[in-house]
Write a protein that holds these residues in place. Sequence first.
Motif, PDB file in Angstrom:
ATOM      1  N   GLU A 102       0.829  -1.215   0.000  1.00 26.83           N
ATOM      2  CA  GLU A 102       0.000   0.000   0.000  1.00 26.83           C
ATOM      3  C   GLU A 102       0.860   1.260   0.000  1.00 26.83           C
ATOM      4  O   GLU A 102       0.553   2.226  -0.700  1.00 26.83           O
ATOM      5  N   LEU A 103       1.947   1.269   0.777  1.00 24.93           N
ATOM      6  CA  LEU A 103       2.861   2.417   0.780  1.00 24.93           C
ATOM      7  C   LEU A 103       3.425   2.658  -0.620  1.00 24.93           C
ATOM      8  O   LEU A 103       3.434   3.796  -1.103  1.00 24.93           O
ATOM      9  N   LEU A 104       3.910   1.605  -1.263  1.00 30.26           N
ATOM     10  CA  LEU A 104       4.479   1.749  -2.608  1.00 30.26           C
ATOM     11  C   LEU A 104       3.430   2.190  -3.617  1.00 30.26           C
ATOM     12  O   LEU A 104       3.703   2.991  -4.504  1.00 30.26           O
ATOM     13  N   SER A 105       2.226   1.696  -3.468  1.00 29.46           N
ATOM     14  CA  SER A 105       1.137   2.107  -4.355  1.00 29.46           C
ATOM     15  C   SER A 105       0.841   3.599  -4.201  1.00 29.46           C
ATOM     16  O   SER A 105       0.668   4.316  -5.190  1.00 29.46           O
ATOM     17  N   LYS A 106       0.799   4.072  -2.959  1.00 26.91           N
ATOM     18  CA  LYS A 106       0.528   5.499  -2.701  1.00 26.91           C
ATOM     19  C   LYS A 106       1.664   6.386  -3.210  1.00 26.91           C
ATOM     20  O   LYS A 106       1.411   7.433  -3.809  1.00 26.91           O
ATOM     21  N   VAL A 107       2.912   5.979  -2.976  1.00 27.20           N
ATOM     22  CA  VAL A 107       4.060   6.754  -3.471  1.00 27.20           C
ATOM     23  C   VAL A 107       3.995   6.858  -4.994  1.00 27.20           C
ATOM     24  O   VAL A 107       4.197   7.930  -5.561  1.00 27.20           O
ATOM     25  N   SER A 108       3.694   5.764  -5.635  1.00 34.79           N
ATOM     26  CA  SER A 108       3.600   5.748  -7.094  1.00 34.79           C
ATOM     27  C   SER A 108       2.485   6.675  -7.583  1.00 34.79           C
ATOM     28  O   SER A 108       2.668   7.452  -8.509  1.00 34.79           O
ATOM     29  N   ALA A 109       1.335   6.600  -6.946  1.00 37.81           N
ATOM     30  CA  ALA A 109       0.196   7.436  -7.343  1.00 37.81           C
ATOM     31  C   ALA A 109       0.482   8.921  -7.127  1.00 37.81           C
ATOM     32  O   ALA A 109       0.235   9.750  -8.005  1.00 37.81           O
ATOM     33  N   ILE A 110       1.016   9.270  -5.974  1.00 39.65           N
ATOM     34  CA  ILE A 110       1.308  10.676  -5.657  1.00 39.65           C
ATOM     35  C   ILE A 110       2.334  11.247  -6.625  1.00 39.65           C
ATOM     36  O   ILE A 110       2.154  12.327  -7.174  1.00 39.65           O
ATOM     37  N   ASN A 111       3.417  10.518  -6.855  1.00 44.26           N
ATOM     38  CA  ASN A 111       4.466  11.030  -7.722  1.00 44.26           C
ATOM     39  C   ASN A 111       4.069  10.999  -9.184  1.00 44.26           C
ATOM     40  O   ASN A 111       4.498  11.847  -9.955  1.00 44.26           O
ATOM     41  N   GLY A 112       3.232  10.074  -9.585  1.00 46.57           N
ATOM     42  CA  GLY A 112       2.710  10.063 -10.945  1.00 46.57           C
ATOM     43  C   GLY A 112       1.859  11.288 -11.217  1.00 46.57           C
ATOM     44  O   GLY A 112       1.971  11.935 -12.255  1.00 46.57           O
ATOM     45  N   GLU A 113       1.018  11.656 -10.260  1.00 40.50           N
ATOM     46  CA  GLU A 113       0.181  12.843 -10.390  1.00 40.50           C
ATOM     47  C   GLU A 113       1.038  14.101 -10.481  1.00 40.50           C
ATOM     48  O   GLU A 113       0.784  14.985 -11.284  1.00 40.50           O
ATOM     49  N   ARG A 114       2.070  14.186  -9.660  1.00 39.99           N
ATOM     50  CA  ARG A 114       2.954  15.356  -9.677  1.00 39.99           C
ATOM     51  C   ARG A 114       3.688  15.475 -11.005  1.00 39.99           C
ATOM     52  O   ARG A 114       3.863  16.555 -11.530  1.00 39.99           O
ATOM     53  N   PHE A 115       4.132  14.335 -11.541  1.00 43.70           N
ATOM     54  CA  PHE A 115       4.832  14.364 -12.820  1.00 43.70           C
ATOM     55  C   PHE A 115       3.922  14.907 -13.916  1.00 43.70           C
ATOM     56  O   PHE A 115       4.315  15.781 -14.684  1.00 43.70           O
ATOM     57  N   TRP A 116       2.717  14.422 -13.989  1.00 42.88           N
ATOM     58  CA  TRP A 116       1.815  14.854 -15.060  1.00 42.88           C
ATOM     59  C   TRP A 116       1.354  16.295 -14.880  1.00 42.88           C
ATOM     60  O   TRP A 116       0.995  16.956 -15.841  1.00 42.88           O
ATOM     61  N   ARG A 117       1.405  16.821 -13.645  1.00 40.58           N
ATOM     62  CA  ARG A 117       1.090  18.245 -13.432  1.00 40.58           C
ATOM     63  C   ARG A 117       2.320  19.097 -13.547  1.00 40.58           C
ATOM     64  O   ARG A 117       2.264  20.310 -13.388  1.00 40.58           O
ATOM     65  N   ASN A 118       3.497  18.478 -13.779  1.00 41.29           N
ATOM     66  CA  ASN A 118       4.778  19.172 -13.924  1.00 41.29           C
ATOM     67  C   ASN A 118       5.219  19.867 -12.644  1.00 41.29           C
ATOM     68  O   ASN A 118       5.812  20.933 -12.691  1.00 41.29           O
ATOM     69  N   GLU A 119       4.958  19.276 -11.498  1.00 40.25           N
ATOM     70  CA  GLU A 119       5.424  19.825 -10.226  1.00 40.25           C
ATOM     71  C   GLU A 119       6.793  19.256  -9.927  1.00 40.25           C
ATOM     72  O   GLU A 119       6.983  18.059  -9.911  1.00 40.25           O
ATOM     73  N   ASN A 120       7.763  20.106  -9.675  1.00 38.93           N
ATOM     74  CA  ASN A 120       9.118  19.645  -9.347  1.00 38.93           C
ATOM     75  C   ASN A 120       9.430  19.891  -7.909  1.00 38.93           C
ATOM     76  O   ASN A 120       9.095  20.728  -7.257  1.00 38.93           O
TER      77      ASN A 120
END
Length: 56
Positions: free
Chosen positions: A38-56
Motif C-alpha cells: 500500500e505504501l508503494l502504491s501510494k508513493v507511485s500514485a502521488i508522484n505520478g500525479e505530480r509528474f503529469w502536473r509538472n510539479e518539481n
Amino acid sequence: MAGMTGFQREQKIKTQHKGMIGGVYVSSTYRGQGIAKELLSKVSAINGERFWRNEN
C-alpha cells in the motif's frame, strides 16, 4: 507508526520522469498485512500525479 518509505525524483529535465525508492520499512507488529504494498502504491500514485502536473 505502521511503516514508512522514501522517494527521490531525478532533477534533470531528461530524467525527471524517473525516481528512486530509498527504502521501505514496516513495523514488525504490522508485517504481513500488505502495508508495504500500500505504501508503494501510494508513493507511485502521488508522484505520478505530480509528474503529469509538472510539479518539481
